[in-house]
Design an enzyme around this catalytic site. Structure first.
Site, PDB file in Angstrom:
ATOM      1  N   GLU A 161     -10.446   7.426  55.392  1.00 39.37           N
ATOM      2  CA  GLU A 161     -11.563   6.636  55.938  1.00 39.37           C
ATOM      3  C   GLU A 161     -12.926   7.333  55.878  1.00 39.37           C
ATOM      4  O   GLU A 161     -13.611   7.464  56.897  1.00 39.37           O
ATOM      5  CB  GLU A 161     -11.225   6.194  57.372  1.00 39.37           C
ATOM      6  CG  GLU A 161      -9.931   5.394  57.407  1.00 39.37           C
ATOM      7  CD  GLU A 161      -9.481   4.984  58.814  1.00 39.37           C
ATOM      8  OE1 GLU A 161     -10.125   5.387  59.799  1.00 39.37           O
ATOM      9  OE2 GLU A 161      -8.475   4.263  58.918  1.00 39.37           O
ATOM     10  N   ASN A 202      -7.878   7.380  51.220  1.00 39.84           N
ATOM     11  CA  ASN A 202      -7.266   6.189  51.807  1.00 39.84           C
ATOM     12  C   ASN A 202      -8.297   5.523  52.720  1.00 39.84           C
ATOM     13  O   ASN A 202      -8.958   6.210  53.499  1.00 39.84           O
ATOM     14  CB  ASN A 202      -6.044   6.672  52.626  1.00 39.84           C
ATOM     15  CG  ASN A 202      -5.167   5.577  53.169  1.00 39.84           C
ATOM     16  OD1 ASN A 202      -4.748   4.695  52.430  1.00 39.84           O
ATOM     17  ND2 ASN A 202      -4.857   5.647  54.463  1.00 39.84           N
ATOM     18  N   HIS A 238      -4.876  -3.618  56.294  1.00 41.29           N
ATOM     19  CA  HIS A 238      -4.731  -4.176  57.650  1.00 41.29           C
ATOM     20  C   HIS A 238      -5.459  -5.521  57.667  1.00 41.29           C
ATOM     21  O   HIS A 238      -6.671  -5.587  57.886  1.00 41.29           O
ATOM     22  CB  HIS A 238      -5.329  -3.226  58.694  1.00 41.29           C
ATOM     23  CG  HIS A 238      -4.589  -1.930  58.808  1.00 41.29           C
ATOM     24  ND1 HIS A 238      -3.290  -1.867  59.276  1.00 41.29           N
ATOM     25  CD2 HIS A 238      -4.949  -0.661  58.500  1.00 41.29           C
ATOM     26  CE1 HIS A 238      -2.894  -0.603  59.266  1.00 41.29           C
ATOM     27  NE2 HIS A 238      -3.867   0.150  58.789  1.00 41.29           N
ATOM     28  N   GLU A 267      -0.880   0.704  54.209  1.00 38.06           N
ATOM     29  CA  GLU A 267      -0.694   0.481  55.661  1.00 38.06           C
ATOM     30  C   GLU A 267      -0.625  -1.013  55.972  1.00 38.06           C
ATOM     31  O   GLU A 267      -1.231  -1.499  56.932  1.00 38.06           O
ATOM     32  CB  GLU A 267      -1.850   1.122  56.464  1.00 38.06           C
ATOM     33  CG  GLU A 267      -2.080   2.592  56.129  1.00 38.06           C
ATOM     34  CD  GLU A 267      -3.084   3.283  57.054  1.00 38.06           C
ATOM     35  OE1 GLU A 267      -3.509   2.688  58.065  1.00 38.06           O
ATOM     36  OE2 GLU A 267      -3.432   4.432  56.750  1.00 38.06           O
ATOM     37  N   ASP A 269      -0.272  -4.585  57.220  1.00 40.39           N
ATOM     38  CA  ASP A 269       0.174  -5.495  58.277  1.00 40.39           C
ATOM     39  C   ASP A 269      -0.786  -6.678  58.312  1.00 40.39           C
ATOM     40  O   ASP A 269      -1.901  -6.594  57.795  1.00 40.39           O
ATOM     41  CB  ASP A 269       0.353  -4.823  59.655  1.00 40.39           C
ATOM     42  CG  ASP A 269      -0.835  -4.017  60.144  1.00 40.39           C
ATOM     43  OD1 ASP A 269      -1.983  -4.306  59.737  1.00 40.39           O
ATOM     44  OD2 ASP A 269      -0.623  -3.099  60.957  1.00 40.39           O
TER      45      ASP A 269
END
Ligand SMILES: *[C@@H]1O[C@H](CO)[C@@H](O)[C@H](O)[C@H]1NC(C)=O
Ligand SMILES: *[C@@H]1O[C@H](CO)[C@@H](O)[C@H](O)[C@H]1NC(C)=O
Ligand SMILES: *[C@@H]1O[C@H](CO)[C@@H](O)[C@H](O)[C@H]1NC(C)=O
Ligand SMILES: *[C@@H]1O[C@H](CO)[C@@H](O)[C@H](O)[C@H]1NC(C)=O
Length: 351
Positions: A161, A202, A238, A267, A269
């Site tokens: 990030e 990432n 996300h 990641e 979801d």
């Protein structure tokens, strides 16, 4: 006539129950997801996990199934606060447990993560640093952790990030002290310590077009031009229900792979505003399918990792109040329609 009427009545009752019960829709697919991912030419389908969850026996039993999950990402215990809580005092106990589990069950590991602005120990966040004092602290942290796991990692999220959504560099302690040179310092140290691991940056919100992906492409080009080791970009994934735009995702992944890097969904979801309806779960199935289809369509997208496989251990409800049910398995470890979406995306890979 009477029979027919009561059958009709029953059907109506069932329909109305189905409309108002969030978990009434179930998956029907019988294919295991890592098996399906490999058949589609991917390296893995995997999941994040975390040490406290491993005492949940039903959870751990399914986690151990390598036909289902071929890859693990430790959710917390490889982060700086856990691994170097005091300067030069290292603790790999938690991370080692995940690595041992992965080894025993034949899974590969994405190391997560070496440099991030969150979950840092106070001595890093609150130190009064100069470039001369902080650079060796970064090098020591990265070298010590990456050496400890050398040869055991498929990849490392070396930098997590680094960008704001508007495409500027995040003003974390590293950037404020060292400008963007902290990124090359960390990547070079990781490569020296574990030359075989694929080194990733990432980030989230790289999935739609806009300034953030533009900035990431720019950053990668600069690193490559300077000869800095960088091998992949992680698209965290996300998502919010209904906000998956697969053509933008594919465009963005291909901008990275055009630079000879690989990509991964790291990641995934897809959170739902609660209470979730059956229609929401159908939309979630479509959204999961879109994301996985996109990874299948991009040959250098190596795999898909969900940010834990079950709503039972999801970070979403505590982090995004009012949202939940973001994972492919529900709180009872029952497969949701999203599971079928993932399976169909891998199975139809030749389409
Ligand atoms: C999962 O696999 C690990 C490593 O083989 C083992 O220690 C653990 O007991 C297994 N857990 C369950 C619940 O089967
Ligand atoms: C190291 O980490 C483990 C697991 O997080 C923890 O239980 C243990 O107390 C730590 N050890 C030290 C010496 O702090
Ligand atoms: C470090 O800084 C944070 C935020 O500025 C503060 O909340 C925290 O108490 C500080 N910790 C120490 C040990 O000074
Ligand atoms: C970009 O976003 C960050 C975080 O919201 C903000 O602090 C910064 O001022 C923004 N920069 C520009 C140029 O808009």
């Amino acid at each position: 006539m009477l029979l027919l009427a009561s059958a009709l009545f029953l059907a109506l009752v069932q329909a109305s129950v189905a409309l108002h019960t969030s978990t009434s829709a179930k998956a029907t697919s019988t294919v295991a997801l890592n098996t399906a991912a490999k058949a589609a030419g991917k390296l893995y389908f995997g999941t994040a996990t975390d040490n406290p969850e491993l005492t949940d026996k039903a959870y751990a039993t399914l986690l151990n199934n390598t036909m289902m999950f071929g890859q693990l990402t430790p959710g917390n215990t490889m982060k700086w606060y856990a691994t170097e809580p005091e300067k030069n005092v290292f603790n790999f106990t938690g991370g080692d447990q995940i690595v041992a589990l992965a080894k025993a069950t034949g899974k590969i590991i994405r190391g997560h993560n070496l440099i991030w602005h969150n979950q840092l120990p106070d001595w890093v966040t609150n130190g009064s640093w100069t470039p001369e004092t902080l650079a060796p602290v970064i090098e020591t942290h990265v070298r010590t952790e990456a050496s400890h796991y050398a040869g055991k990692m498929y990849s490392w999220d070396v930098i997590n990030e680094p960008l704001y959504d508007n495409g500027t560099m995040r003003a974390n302690v590293f950037y404020q002290t060292l400008d963007s040179s902290y990124i090359s310092i960390a990547l070079r140290a990781a490569h020296a310590a574990d030359p075989k691991a694929k080194l990733y940056i990432n980030d989230y919100n790289l999935e739609s077009t806009g300034p953030k992906i533009d900035a990431m492409v720019h950053l990668v080009k600069n690193l490559l031009a300077a000869g800095v080791p960088i091998h992949g970009i992680g698209f965290q994934g996300h998502f919010i229900l209904g906000e998956v735009y697969p053509s933008q995702l594919q465009t963005n992944m291909e901008r990275i792979t055009a630079l000879s890097l690989e990509v991964a969904v790291t990641e995934l979801d897809i959170r739902i505003k609660l209470p979730a309806t059956d229609a929401d779960l159908e939309q979630q199935k479509a959204d999961y399918m879109s994301v996985v289809q996109t990874c299948v369509a991009v040959s250098k997208c190596v795999g898909v990792t969900v940010w834990d496989y079950t709503d039972r251990h999801s970070w979403i409800p505590s982090f995004f109040p009012g949202y939940g049910e973001a994972c492919p398995w529900d709180v009872n470890l029952v497969r949701k329609p999203a599971y079928d979406g993932i399976a169909m995306a891998f199975k139809n890979c030749t389409m």
